[in-house]
Design an enzyme around this catalytic site. Sequence first.
Site, short mmCIF file in Angstrom:
data_model
loop_
_atom_site.label_atom_id
_atom_site.label_comp_id
_atom_site.label_asym_id
_atom_site.label_seq_id
_atom_site.Cartn_x
_atom_site.Cartn_y
_atom_site.Cartn_z
N ASN A 13 2.55 -1.03 -4.25
CA ASN A 13 1.21 -1.34 -3.55
C ASN A 13 0.93 -2.70 -4.37
O ASN A 13 0.24 -2.27 -5.39
CB ASN A 13 0.54 -0.37 -3.52
CG ASN A 13 -1.03 -0.73 -3.00
OD1 ASN A 13 -1.35 -1.73 -2.47
ND2 ASN A 13 -1.95 0.39 -3.18
N LYS A 15 -1.56 -4.33 -3.69
CA LYS A 15 -3.04 -4.49 -3.56
C LYS A 15 -3.43 -5.85 -3.34
O LYS A 15 -2.81 -6.72 -2.50
CB LYS A 15 -3.87 -4.01 -4.82
CG LYS A 15 -3.07 -2.47 -5.04
CD LYS A 15 -3.98 -1.90 -6.14
CE LYS A 15 -3.24 -0.48 -6.37
NZ LYS A 15 -4.12 0.45 -7.39
N HIS A 98 -5.88 4.93 1.04
CA HIS A 98 -5.55 4.73 -0.23
C HIS A 98 -6.97 4.81 -1.04
O HIS A 98 -8.16 4.63 -0.26
CB HIS A 98 -5.36 3.07 -0.46
CG HIS A 98 -4.76 3.08 -2.07
ND1 HIS A 98 -5.85 2.85 -3.15
CD2 HIS A 98 -3.77 3.24 -2.71
CE1 HIS A 98 -5.46 2.80 -4.20
NE2 HIS A 98 -4.13 2.82 -4.15
N GLU A 100 -8.89 3.44 -2.91
CA GLU A 100 -9.69 2.17 -3.31
C GLU A 100 -10.26 1.82 -1.75
O GLU A 100 -11.46 1.47 -1.63
CB GLU A 100 -8.90 0.83 -3.54
CG GLU A 100 -8.59 1.09 -5.04
CD GLU A 100 -7.21 0.43 -5.37
OE1 GLU A 100 -6.39 -0.18 -4.59
OE2 GLU A 100 -6.75 0.76 -6.64
N GLU A 170 -2.25 10.67 -5.24
CA GLU A 170 -2.47 9.59 -6.48
C GLU A 170 -3.94 10.03 -6.68
O GLU A 170 -5.33 9.80 -6.48
CB GLU A 170 -2.90 8.19 -5.87
CG GLU A 170 -1.56 7.72 -5.15
CD GLU A 170 -1.64 6.27 -5.15
OE1 GLU A 170 -0.82 5.61 -5.76
OE2 GLU A 170 -2.76 5.63 -4.59
N GLY A 176 -4.82 2.41 -12.05
CA GLY A 176 -4.99 1.33 -12.73
C GLY A 176 -5.79 1.48 -14.15
O GLY A 176 -6.51 0.75 -14.77
N SER A 216 -0.64 4.62 -12.53
CA SER A 216 -0.07 4.22 -13.66
C SER A 216 1.13 4.56 -13.81
O SER A 216 1.74 5.05 -14.94
CB SER A 216 -1.12 4.55 -14.83
OG SER A 216 -2.35 3.97 -14.77
#
Length: 255
Positions: A13, A15, A98, A100, A170, A176, A216
Site C-alpha cells: 500500500n 499510500k 483503510h 487512515e 491492521e 507506521g 509495520s
Amino acid sequence: MNKSLRKTVIAGNWKMNKTATEAAALIEQLIPAVEGADCEVVICTPYTSLVTAVEKTKGTNIHVGAENVHFEKSGAYTGEISADMLVDLGVEYVITGHSERRQYFAETDETVNKRTKAALEAGLKAIVCVGESLAQREQGVTEELVRMQTKIALQNVSAEEMSRVIIAYEPVWAIGTGRTATAEQAQEVCAAIRKLLVELYGETVAQATTIQYGGSMNAGNADELLGKADVDGGLIGGASLKAADFGTIVKAASK
Ligand code: 13P
C-alpha cells in the site's frame, strides 16, 4: 486450519507516495525483486500512478490495485473515482476501509461496506481493512470491534463474492509506528476473523479466505508473522516502497 486452501497475498500500500515518474522507477526495481514468487504480489498505488503501474507490470507477476474507490457508479461526486473507472484501466484490486481513510476522511463501517460492494459488483478484488486503535486494545474490545467492522463491511456480500475478498487486519497502533503486533497478537485476531467468517459463510468459504496482517510488517519480522496459521499474507506500507525489503517479504511468503 489448512493454509493450502487459500492464497498467500503480499500487497503493498503505497499510500500518498511516489509521482507517476517515481512509480515507474520503483516498479523497474520491484519486477526482479519479486520475480518467481510463490505467492500473489500486489501493488496498490495512488490513482495517478495506476496507468503507469498497469503498463509497466504487464507480463510480470505483479498485480495492480487502487487505494480507495467511490461507491456510486457515476455522477456529481467531484474528485471521486468509480469502480468501473478502475476496471477500465486494468486495475484488479482495491483497498477499502483503510484506517487512515476512517481516521482522516470520515469513512464509516457503512461506507466501507458500500465501497466493498461497489468494487465486487464491478469485478474487482477487495482488500477490506479492519483493526482496533490503541485505546480499544487497552479497553479489551479488540475482538468485538474487529468482528463488528468485518461483519458490517461484508453486509450483503455473497459467498460467491467472498472468493474476491481479502480481509486485512491492521491494528491502528502498529501502522507506521514501527511497533508491530507480536506474531501471537496477529494470529489471535486473524483467527477470530476466520471464526466470524465460519459463522457468516461456513467452513469452506472461511478456510478459502485470505486474511492478511498489516502494521509495520518489514523484512525483519515478516517470516515470523507469516508463519502463523491464520496469517495468510501482509498489507505493507513503508516497506513496500523499498524494492529489496518488499522482495524479502515476498520471499518469506513464498516458503
Ligand atoms: P506500515 O507498513 O507503514 O506500518 O503501514 C501499514 C499499512 O497501513 C498498510 O496498509
